[in-house]
Design an enzyme around this catalytic site. Structure first.
Site, short mmCIF file in Angstrom:
data_model
loop_
_atom_site.label_atom_id
_atom_site.label_comp_id
_atom_site.label_asym_id
_atom_site.label_seq_id
_atom_site.Cartn_x
_atom_site.Cartn_y
_atom_site.Cartn_z
N ASP A 1 0.85 -1.20 0.00
CA ASP A 1 0.00 0.00 0.00
C ASP A 1 0.89 1.24 0.00
O ASP A 1 1.89 1.28 0.70
CB ASP A 1 -0.90 -0.02 1.24
CG ASP A 1 -2.03 0.98 1.15
OD1 ASP A 1 -1.76 2.19 1.01
OD2 ASP A 1 -3.20 0.55 1.22
N ASN B 1 -13.20 -3.56 2.50
CA ASN B 1 -14.19 -2.50 2.61
C ASN B 1 -15.10 -2.55 1.38
O ASN B 1 -14.60 -2.69 0.26
CB ASN B 1 -13.50 -1.13 2.67
CG ASN B 1 -12.59 -1.00 3.86
OD1 ASN B 1 -12.94 -1.39 4.97
ND2 ASN B 1 -11.41 -0.45 3.65
N VAL C 1 -11.02 2.95 -3.52
CA VAL C 1 -10.75 2.48 -4.88
C VAL C 1 -11.77 1.39 -5.18
O VAL C 1 -11.86 0.39 -4.45
CB VAL C 1 -9.31 1.93 -5.03
CG1 VAL C 1 -9.09 1.40 -6.45
CG2 VAL C 1 -8.28 2.99 -4.68
N HIS D 1 -10.45 -5.31 -3.18
CA HIS D 1 -9.10 -5.53 -2.65
C HIS D 1 -9.16 -5.95 -1.19
O HIS D 1 -10.05 -5.55 -0.46
CB HIS D 1 -8.20 -4.30 -2.84
CG HIS D 1 -8.74 -3.02 -2.30
ND1 HIS D 1 -9.77 -2.32 -2.90
CD2 HIS D 1 -8.37 -2.29 -1.22
CE1 HIS D 1 -10.01 -1.21 -2.21
NE2 HIS D 1 -9.18 -1.18 -1.18
N HIS E 1 -7.03 -5.95 2.25
CA HIS E 1 -5.91 -5.38 2.99
C HIS E 1 -5.33 -6.47 3.89
O HIS E 1 -6.08 -7.16 4.57
CB HIS E 1 -6.37 -4.23 3.89
CG HIS E 1 -6.91 -3.05 3.17
ND1 HIS E 1 -6.16 -1.92 2.95
CD2 HIS E 1 -8.13 -2.81 2.64
CE1 HIS E 1 -6.90 -1.03 2.31
NE2 HIS E 1 -8.10 -1.55 2.12
#
Length: 113
Positions: free
Chosen positions: A31, A86, A95, A99, A101
């Protein structure tokens, strides 16, 4: 264009990134605004806006993303880590390409938000 996000640009090789893992189904990279000593994102090569955009045909891909998240955590030397997905603006998604994390390397508080 489907996947026209910063992650789509990364997948197309249009912008540089710090790769951690790659295979035919996903890509993992550091990230650019890490929230912990280890903060890696795992993204599918298939453009899905968010987890809520996935359906039953994506079951194998979703499982693969989580297995890669665990592999990346181990590769990064983490015994304890957090995975976060999220979905939507109010959940903190910035975004709109699914994805995962992978966060660790320090004690993590709860609740996160």
């Amino acid at each position: 264009m489907a996947g026209d996000t910063i992650f789509g640009q990364m997948l197309r090789g249009e912008i540089p990134f710090d790769e951690v893992y790659s295979d035919e189904r996903c890509l993992a990279f550091r990230d650019i605004q890490p929230q912990a000593p280890v903060h890696v994102l795992v993204i599918p090569r298939k453009p899905l806006d968010s987890l809520r955009a996935a359906d039953s045909t994506d079951s194998e891909l979703l499982g693969h993303l989580l297995l890669v998240a665990a592999r990346v955590a181990k590769q990064e030397g983490l015994d304890d880590f957090r995975t976060v997905i999220n979905s939507g603006l109010e959940a903190g998604q910035t975004v709109f390409h699914l994805h995962v994390h992978v966060i660790g390397g320090r004690p993590l508080a709860w609740p996160p938000g």
